[in-house]
Enzyme design. Structure first.
Site, short mmCIF file in Angstrom:
data_model
loop_
_atom_site.label_atom_id
_atom_site.label_comp_id
_atom_site.label_asym_id
_atom_site.label_seq_id
_atom_site.Cartn_x
_atom_site.Cartn_y
_atom_site.Cartn_z
N ASP A 116 1.02 -7.64 -16.28
CA ASP A 116 1.76 -6.66 -17.07
C ASP A 116 3.26 -6.88 -16.96
OD1 ASP A 116 1.85 -4.17 -18.68
OD2 ASP A 116 2.82 -3.34 -16.88
N LEU A 174 0.84 -1.20 0.00
CA LEU A 174 0.00 0.00 0.00
C LEU A 174 0.88 1.25 0.00
CD1 LEU A 174 -3.14 0.09 -0.05
CD2 LEU A 174 -3.02 0.94 2.30
N GLY A 175 1.78 1.30 -0.98
CA GLY A 175 2.52 2.52 -1.23
C GLY A 175 1.70 3.45 -2.10
N ARG A 176 2.36 4.30 -2.85
CA ARG A 176 1.64 5.26 -3.70
C ARG A 176 0.74 4.54 -4.70
NH1 ARG A 176 6.93 7.23 -3.38
NH2 ARG A 176 7.18 9.33 -2.50
N ILE A 177 1.29 3.51 -5.36
CA ILE A 177 0.52 2.79 -6.36
C ILE A 177 -0.60 1.99 -5.70
CG2 ILE A 177 0.62 0.93 -8.07
CD1 ILE A 177 3.49 1.92 -8.72
N HIS A 196 4.42 -4.98 -20.10
CA HIS A 196 5.02 -4.04 -19.14
C HIS A 196 4.82 -2.59 -19.58
CE1 HIS A 196 8.40 -3.59 -15.92
NE2 HIS A 196 7.48 -2.62 -15.82
N GLU A 245 11.95 -10.52 -19.03
CA GLU A 245 11.31 -9.63 -20.02
C GLU A 245 12.28 -9.30 -21.14
OE1 GLU A 245 9.56 -6.28 -18.02
OE2 GLU A 245 8.16 -7.52 -16.90
N ARG A 297 6.33 -6.14 -10.31
CA ARG A 297 7.46 -6.77 -11.00
C ARG A 297 7.20 -8.27 -11.06
NH1 ARG A 297 8.32 -2.27 -12.06
NH2 ARG A 297 10.30 -1.12 -12.16
#
Length: 306
Positions: free
Chosen positions: A246, A142-145, A269, A251, A222
């Site tokens: 995503d 539950l950071g900014r994103i 991504h 990758e 990630r």
């Protein structure tokens, strides 16, 4: 006075130096011992070898263009008292929007609906879907994103809970007692954890089993945070309901890994890949480097580094 030396390890940042170089002497390519003596700042992507760090005796700042830093050894930087900055926060809204796009696209079966119309079919051969309203959504990290995702989920009339290693008393959503407990409670589990190597494999077979055959996993953080082999196995045997991804363990991902995997929606991504975010990431890197040489507090330091 000679301008300060900045080592550039990213070809993209070297090509775009006009957007962030405030008169520094840029160094690219091989670094001789004579040049290394003058380097205090490295600008990079999300990886940097310890060998290169050790070759720079005066290094004090690693300024990442990216939000992630999975290829940088934080403990090694800490031992050398080297600060690390990232593009944290600049594309949180874009990533959150894409998380919702993946969820909505998977839930509403938009890929198959599109194919249906293009092939001359109509809805009579499609099964009715369940409503998303009221489905329980868990957010990992539950950071900014993560907060931006939780806000969007709430606007879809979905109860939200979250889990992370540290409590956040200021947030309105309930924190689960553990990650498996959150997965067991959730119909949808969205991964927004920090791209830290310590979080590698946190979405493992046990978490996927807890999410269950009616559950959907969405990952916009990630790929290394998810045990990809366990995920593919769970999708194939039906012990997990679906996934919208995503990001991937490697990758670009090998398309053959996913060619026969059911109930998935994939994107390459692109969650944070917007024109506006790219410009903001460059601007944030420029400001972090400027602040370092001006002796000012850094804009976005990673707390676990120096």
């Amino acid at each position: 006075m000679e301008p300060p030396a900045v080592l550039v390890t990213s070809p993209m940042l070297a090509a775009r130096q006009a957007d962030w170089n405030l008169g520094y002497r840029l160094i690219t390519g091989d670094v001789t011992p004579e040049v290394a003596e003058h380097v205090e700042v490295v600008v990079s992507g999300d990886s940097l070898s310890n060998a290169l760090i050790d070759s720079l005796p005066r290094l004090k700042l690693v300024a990442c263009f990216s939000t992630g830093y999975s290829g940088i050894d934080l403990a090694h930087l800490r031992r050398r008292a080297i600060a690390l900055t990232t593009a944290a926060g600049v594309n949180a809204h874009d990533v959150a929007d894409h998380a919702m796009a993946l969820l909505l696209g998977w839930w509403h079966g938009l890929s198959s609906a599109d194919r249906q119309v293009r092939s001359g079919g109509w809805r009579d051969s499609l099964p009715p879907r369940s409503s998303l309203r009221g489905r329980r959504a868990g957010v990992v990290g539950l950071g900014r994103i993560g907060r931006a995702i939780a806000q969007r989920l709430q606007s879809h009339e979905m109860p939200v809970r979250w889990w992370g290693p540290r409590d956040k008393p200021d947030v309105q959503w309930k924190r689960a007692g553990s990650l498996p407990a959150l997965a067991e409670w959730s119909d949808i589990l969205i991964v927004a954890s920090r791209a830290d190597p310590q979080n590698a494999g946190q979405i493992d077979a046990a978490v996927l089993r807890a999410l269950g055959p009616g559950g959907v996993l969405v990952n916009v953080s990630r790929g290394f945070l998810v045990d990809e082999d366990a995920l593919i196995g769970a999708l194939r045997d039906g012990s997990l309901g679906g996934a919208a991804l995503d990001v991937f363990a490697a990758e670009p991902t090998d398309a053959t890994l996913w060619s026969d995997v059911p109930n998935i929606l994939l994107s390459p991504h692109i969650a944070g890949f917007t024109r506006e975010a790219g410009a903001d990431m460059i601007a944030q890197l420029r400001e972090n480097v400027r602040r370092y040489f001006a002796g000012e507090p850094l804009l976005t330091p990673v707390e676990d580094a120096a």
